[in-house]
Design an enzyme around this catalytic site. Sequence first.
Site, PDB file in Angstrom:
ATOM      1  N   GLY A   1     -49.100   8.314  64.204  1.00  0.00           N
ATOM      2  CA  GLY A   1     -50.221   8.348  63.271  1.00  0.00           C
ATOM      3  C   GLY A   1     -50.301   9.677  62.546  1.00  0.00           C
TER       4      GLY A   1
ATOM      5  CB  THR B   1     -53.994  13.498  64.301  1.00  0.00           C
ATOM      6  OG1 THR B   1     -55.050  13.311  63.359  1.00  0.00           O
ATOM      7  CG2 THR B   1     -54.223  14.798  65.053  1.00  0.00           C
TER       8      THR B   1
ATOM      9  NE  ARG C   1     -48.260  -0.016  69.670  1.00  0.00           N
ATOM     10  CZ  ARG C   1     -49.407  -0.497  69.237  1.00  0.00           C
ATOM     11  NH1 ARG C   1     -49.780  -1.716  69.575  1.00  0.00           N
ATOM     12  NH2 ARG C   1     -50.197   0.218  68.458  1.00  0.00           N
ATOM     13  NE  ARG C   2     -44.370   3.077  63.343  1.00  0.00           N
ATOM     14  CZ  ARG C   2     -45.683   3.009  63.424  1.00  0.00           C
ATOM     15  NH1 ARG C   2     -46.234   2.134  64.264  1.00  0.00           N
ATOM     16  NH2 ARG C   2     -46.450   3.793  62.683  1.00  0.00           N
TER      17      ARG C   2
ATOM     18  N   GLY D   1     -55.290   5.342  67.788  1.00  0.00           N
ATOM     19  CA  GLY D   1     -56.408   4.891  66.968  1.00  0.00           C
ATOM     20  C   GLY D   1     -55.927   3.981  65.845  1.00  0.00           C
TER      21      GLY D   1
ATOM     22  CE1 TYR E   1     -62.761   4.038  64.497  1.00  0.00           C
ATOM     23  CE2 TYR E   1     -64.360   5.828  64.359  1.00  0.00           C
ATOM     24  CZ  TYR E   1     -63.057   5.394  64.456  1.00  0.00           C
ATOM     25  OH  TYR E   1     -62.035   6.313  64.531  1.00  0.00           O
TER      26      TYR E   1
ATOM     27  CE  LYS F   1     -62.056   5.952  67.885  1.00  0.00           C
ATOM     28  NZ  LYS F   1     -60.654   6.089  68.358  1.00  0.00           N
TER      29      LYS F   1
ATOM     30  CG  LEU G   1     -58.832  12.646  61.277  1.00  0.00           C
ATOM     31  CD1 LEU G   1     -57.994  11.797  62.229  1.00  0.00           C
ATOM     32  CD2 LEU G   1     -58.704  14.111  61.629  1.00  0.00           C
TER      33      LEU G   1
ATOM     34  NE  ARG H   1     -55.493   3.931  58.451  1.00  0.00           N
ATOM     35  CZ  ARG H   1     -55.723   4.379  59.687  1.00  0.00           C
ATOM     36  NH1 ARG H   1     -56.788   5.131  59.918  1.00  0.00           N
ATOM     37  NH2 ARG H   1     -54.904   4.087  60.666  1.00  0.00           N
TER      38      ARG H   1
END
Length: 281
Positions: A13, A15, A37-38, A73, A124, A128, A151, A159
């Site tokens: 991601g 960060t 996962r990748r 996230g 959301y 958290k 962020l 996004r």
Amino acid sequence: MGMRAAIVVGATGLTGTSLVEQLCENDEYVSVTVIARRKPAFEHAKLEVKIRNFDTLEENDIEFAHELYCCLGTTIKKAGSREEFEKVDFEFPLAIASLAKKRGIPHMLVITAMGANETSPFYYNRVKGKLEHDLMELGLQRLSIIRPSLLVGERKEFRFGEKVGEKVLKFAKPLLVGPLKRSRAIEASQVAKAMIVIALYAKEQPVTIYPSQEIAALDFPEKKDEEALRENLFNWDKNKAPNTIGKDDKVNRDVIIDRDKFKIKETVVDKEVKFKRRDEK
């Protein structure tokens, strides 16, 4: 050169990508393990990548490290449903924290969100907040909770909502002063740097929560002038302790060596030996 090892989850991601790069470039770390996962695009001699499915992650998949950095996230839109969103943002971090505790990892640093609260009216923030609560209940040796505001940085994916929010906060930044300062957008690279600063230099306590304005201000301590340090280390005349022991200060002892038994025996001749205190002249 340090001898620290780190594990990063959520390394692909915004960060997480910056965090992995900064950890690999930091002299305190000799090993950085990414569980993902990748495969990330970044490569480094210190970096080891383990491709795993978080649904089936086991204790053996996590080796000992000094820090576990969790940057997992997503969004509901990307996840596809609230159930999948909670799996990434709540279930996976909690399960990984539990495995890390079993492996004896002493410190977990996790990114949540500004406004995280179990009772928040916003879904959301509730998720958290629930994550924070359950991590505290887990009884980790040390837990650092990172609560950044929006962020910003160069994402691989677009996004729309975050881009709009980024532009709004950019124009509103001069107006966000005082208590509103915590709402300023923050660079993901700064969040990553702050996490490393916390891991290396922050006071150790069971649970610490770092709000966005504090994260924005964190930086590495200034390095001492190496030349000045070397001068002090190798200035033998300056560092040599002065010989301040006079004849009257010496202990009057006759030492007799029994060489047959290889033992040292002491016979005190003058039993009334008076010692000067350091503050006496």
